[in-house]
Enzyme design. Structure first.
Site, PDB file in Angstrom:
ATOM      1  N   TYR A   3       2.564 -18.326 -27.135  1.00 35.59           N
ATOM      2  CA  TYR A   3       3.523 -16.949 -27.890  1.00 35.59           C
ATOM      3  C   TYR A   3       4.896 -16.957 -27.778  1.00 35.59           C
ATOM      4  O   TYR A   3       5.719 -17.632 -26.985  1.00 35.59           O
ATOM      5  CB  TYR A   3       3.848 -15.684 -26.341  1.00 35.59           C
ATOM      6  CG  TYR A   3       5.042 -14.283 -26.772  1.00 35.59           C
ATOM      7  CD1 TYR A   3       4.289 -13.342 -27.752  1.00 35.59           C
ATOM      8  CD2 TYR A   3       5.713 -14.821 -26.002  1.00 35.59           C
ATOM      9  CE1 TYR A   3       4.960 -11.937 -27.565  1.00 35.59           C
ATOM     10  CE2 TYR A   3       6.695 -13.709 -25.942  1.00 35.59           C
ATOM     11  CZ  TYR A   3       6.226 -11.912 -27.062  1.00 35.59           C
ATOM     12  OH  TYR A   3       7.007 -11.528 -27.506  1.00 35.59           O
ATOM     13  N   ASP A  58      -1.267 -18.031 -18.802  1.00 34.17           N
ATOM     14  CA  ASP A  58      -0.848 -16.936 -19.605  1.00 34.17           C
ATOM     15  C   ASP A  58      -1.508 -16.060 -20.023  1.00 34.17           C
ATOM     16  O   ASP A  58      -2.972 -16.204 -20.353  1.00 34.17           O
ATOM     17  CB  ASP A  58       0.124 -16.573 -20.521  1.00 34.17           C
ATOM     18  CG  ASP A  58       0.407 -15.521 -21.240  1.00 34.17           C
ATOM     19  OD1 ASP A  58      -0.172 -14.423 -20.959  1.00 34.17           O
ATOM     20  OD2 ASP A  58       2.011 -15.573 -22.082  1.00 34.17           O
ATOM     21  N   ARG A  88      17.063  -3.793  -5.211  1.00 33.86           N
ATOM     22  CA  ARG A  88      16.532  -5.485  -5.960  1.00 33.86           C
ATOM     23  C   ARG A  88      15.448  -6.082  -5.301  1.00 33.86           C
ATOM     24  O   ARG A  88      15.488  -7.152  -5.852  1.00 33.86           O
ATOM     25  CB  ARG A  88      17.552  -6.230  -6.717  1.00 33.86           C
ATOM     26  CG  ARG A  88      18.111  -7.194  -7.190  1.00 33.86           C
ATOM     27  CD  ARG A  88      18.871  -7.454  -7.889  1.00 33.86           C
ATOM     28  NE  ARG A  88      20.193  -7.621  -7.132  1.00 33.86           N
ATOM     29  CZ  ARG A  88      21.119  -8.275  -6.546  1.00 33.86           C
ATOM     30  NH1 ARG A  88      19.420  -9.310  -5.650  1.00 33.86           N
ATOM     31  NH2 ARG A  88      21.849  -8.000  -5.494  1.00 33.86           N
ATOM     32  N   LYS A 146       0.859  -4.685 -22.234  1.00 34.77           N
ATOM     33  CA  LYS A 146       0.250  -4.567 -23.005  1.00 34.77           C
ATOM     34  C   LYS A 146      -1.196  -3.855 -22.040  1.00 34.77           C
ATOM     35  O   LYS A 146      -1.120  -3.132 -21.715  1.00 34.77           O
ATOM     36  CB  LYS A 146      -0.086  -6.657 -23.195  1.00 34.77           C
ATOM     37  CG  LYS A 146       0.814  -7.512 -23.782  1.00 34.77           C
ATOM     38  CD  LYS A 146       1.490  -7.064 -25.015  1.00 34.77           C
ATOM     39  CE  LYS A 146       2.861  -7.621 -25.164  1.00 34.77           C
ATOM     40  NZ  LYS A 146       2.862  -8.702 -24.876  1.00 34.77           N
TER      41      LYS A 146
HETATM   42  C1  LIG Z   1       3.952  -9.972 -25.010  1.00 37.19           C
HETATM   43  C2  LIG Z   1       3.561 -11.132 -24.207  1.00 37.19           C
HETATM   44  C3  LIG Z   1       4.608 -12.041 -23.540  1.00 37.19           C
HETATM   45  C4  LIG Z   1       6.240 -11.265 -23.610  1.00 37.19           C
HETATM   46  O1  LIG Z   1       6.336  -9.745 -22.854  1.00 37.19           O
HETATM   47  P1  LIG Z   1       7.361  -9.356 -22.890  1.00 37.19           P
HETATM   48  O2  LIG Z   1       6.346  -8.108 -21.768  1.00 37.19           O
HETATM   49  O3  LIG Z   1       7.157  -8.866 -23.985  1.00 37.19           O
HETATM   50  O4  LIG Z   1       8.098 -10.096 -22.474  1.00 37.19           O
HETATM   51  C5  LIG Z   1       4.453 -12.780 -22.949  1.00 37.19           C
HETATM   52  N1  LIG Z   1       2.663 -13.700 -23.557  1.00 37.19           N
HETATM   53  C6  LIG Z   1       1.879 -13.413 -24.651  1.00 37.19           C
HETATM   54  C7  LIG Z   1       0.335 -13.738 -24.237  1.00 37.19           C
HETATM   55  C8  LIG Z   1       2.669 -11.637 -24.681  1.00 37.19           C
HETATM   56  O5  LIG Z   1       1.367 -10.671 -25.983  1.00 37.19           O
END
Ligand SMILES: *Cc1c(COP(=O)(O)O)cnc(C)c1O
Length: 373
Positions: free
Chosen positions: A102, A173, A51, A198
């Protein structure tokens, strides 16, 4: 491997993607970082316990940190990364967020606001004056650019300059753009977050997140949250994500070229009301995206007449997969308003296309048959 990436890499991003995060080349050493599965490590070293640290995280973090120009920390998911950054907001502090961020981020903020942990304010990130005004008295400016799924583009340098005047920390982000197309820390932001589920990992087979910053105190805070709250990345997911990142530049190049072509063809289709894609010269975000990005990405959002028309498109495709998420090698699409958490200001007929790396003519033929043209 070192976890301090503040020194800029002499290499181009393509070379960093391929060459960083690898073990030293001693005879018989593997070229790839080994997948280390361990809870305890022999005492006296840096890791001690799974961890607290992992050599697999460090390899992934070395690559992402070098690309973004900061120090990266891997997390169990994008949302775990988001949560760790929000933890740094003082109690009662104000967080300014995009009205079309998001939806998981908006839900998390709403919940924190409901119980009085923070105050949450939302703005149209494309409206620079509104963003600037909202920074007065705020602790944190949360930016997403382009936004998911409205594809609004914020003027990141202007927003960062306004935030700085008010001592407000800026987070971007960068999931949609990836550091290949946009480097928020160079544009003035303090922190970058990623859903590595992603584009970074790119194969729709894992969930992972990351935080990147040059600010030592913020880095230490976020790392302390990782250690204590325990939302840690699995070594296997992290290892797979790094394997996927080796081809990010190739995947992004093809996906982006496909997206540009499909955006034009969709814009000319009679069943499509409008198309949001920052690469289209008529898009409201085009000039800004051109100024601050090195490409327009591979998310394209056509708007159809209504929810029924959009649902029919999603049901009618054969090659495209009707599925949520984005950034994989395979093309996917969904009507975002099918989710109850999605803001009502997102048009009911908006379909978010995550354009993959298949042949563009096959992708178009499938969309065209499903649109009935
Ligand atoms: C998918 C997404 C998230 C969240 O990410 P996870 O890996 O699903 O927890 C945050 N910001 C954006 C722009 C996303 O497309």
């Amino acid at each position: 491997m070192t976890s301090d990436h503040t020194a800029p890499s002499p290499h181009s991003p393509d070379t960093i993607l391929v060459g960083s995060g690898r073990p030293p080349r001693t005879p018989d050493a593997p070229l790839n970082p080994p997948l280390v599965l361990a809870s305890p490590y022999a005492a006296g070293g840096e890791h001690e316990y799974g961890r607290l640290g992992s050599p697999v995280w460090e390899a992934f973090e070395e690559v992402l940190g070098a690309l973004e120009g900061g120090r990266a920390l891997a997390f169990a998911s994008g949302m775990a990364a988001v949560n760790a950054v929000l933890d740094a907001v003082p109690d009662g502090g104000t967080v300014v967020a995009p009205r079309h961020a998001y939806n998981g981020v908006l839900t998390l903020l709403d919940r924190a606001a409901e119980r009085g942990r923070v105050k949450a304010v939302t703005v149209d990130v494309a409206d620079s004056a509104a963003v600037r005004d909202a920074c007065a008295g705020a602790s944190l400016l949360w930016l997403e650019s382009p936004t998911n799924p409205a594809l609004e583009v914020a003027d990141i340098p202007a927003a960062c300059a306004a935030a700085r005047e008010h001592g407000c920390t800026v987070v971007v982000d960068n999931t949609f753009a990836t550091p290949l197309l946009q480097r928020p820390l160079d544009l003035g932001a303090d922190v970058v977050v990623h859903s590595a589920s992603k584009y970074l990992a790119g194969h729709s087979d894992l969930v992972l997140g990351a935080v990147v910053t040059r600010d030592g105190a913020l880095h230490d805070h976020v790392e302390a949250v990782r250690k204590t709250a325990g939302a840690i990345a699995g070594p296997f997911e992290t290892w797979l994500a790094l394997r996927g990142m080796r081809t990010l530049h190739l995947r992004m190049e093809r996906a982006q070229a496909n997206a540009a072509e499909l955006a034009e063809r969709l814009a000319a289709h009679p069943a499509v009301v409008r198309v949001r894609y920052p690469g289209l010269p008529g898009d409201p975000g085009h000039a800004r995206a051109t100024a601050q990005m090195d490409g327009y990405g591979a998310i394209v959002c056509p708007e159809l007449a209504d929810a029924d028309a959009a649902d029919a498109l999603c049901a009618g495709v054969r090659l495209w997969a009707h599925a949520t998420s984005l950034g994989g090698v395979e093309s996917t699409l969904e009507r975002r308003r099918r989710w109850s958490g999605e803001p009502e200001s997102i048009p009911a007929g908006l379909v978010r296309l995550s354009v993959g790396v298949e042949h563009v003519d096959d992708l178009w033929a499938d969309l065209a048959q499903a649109l009935g043209g």
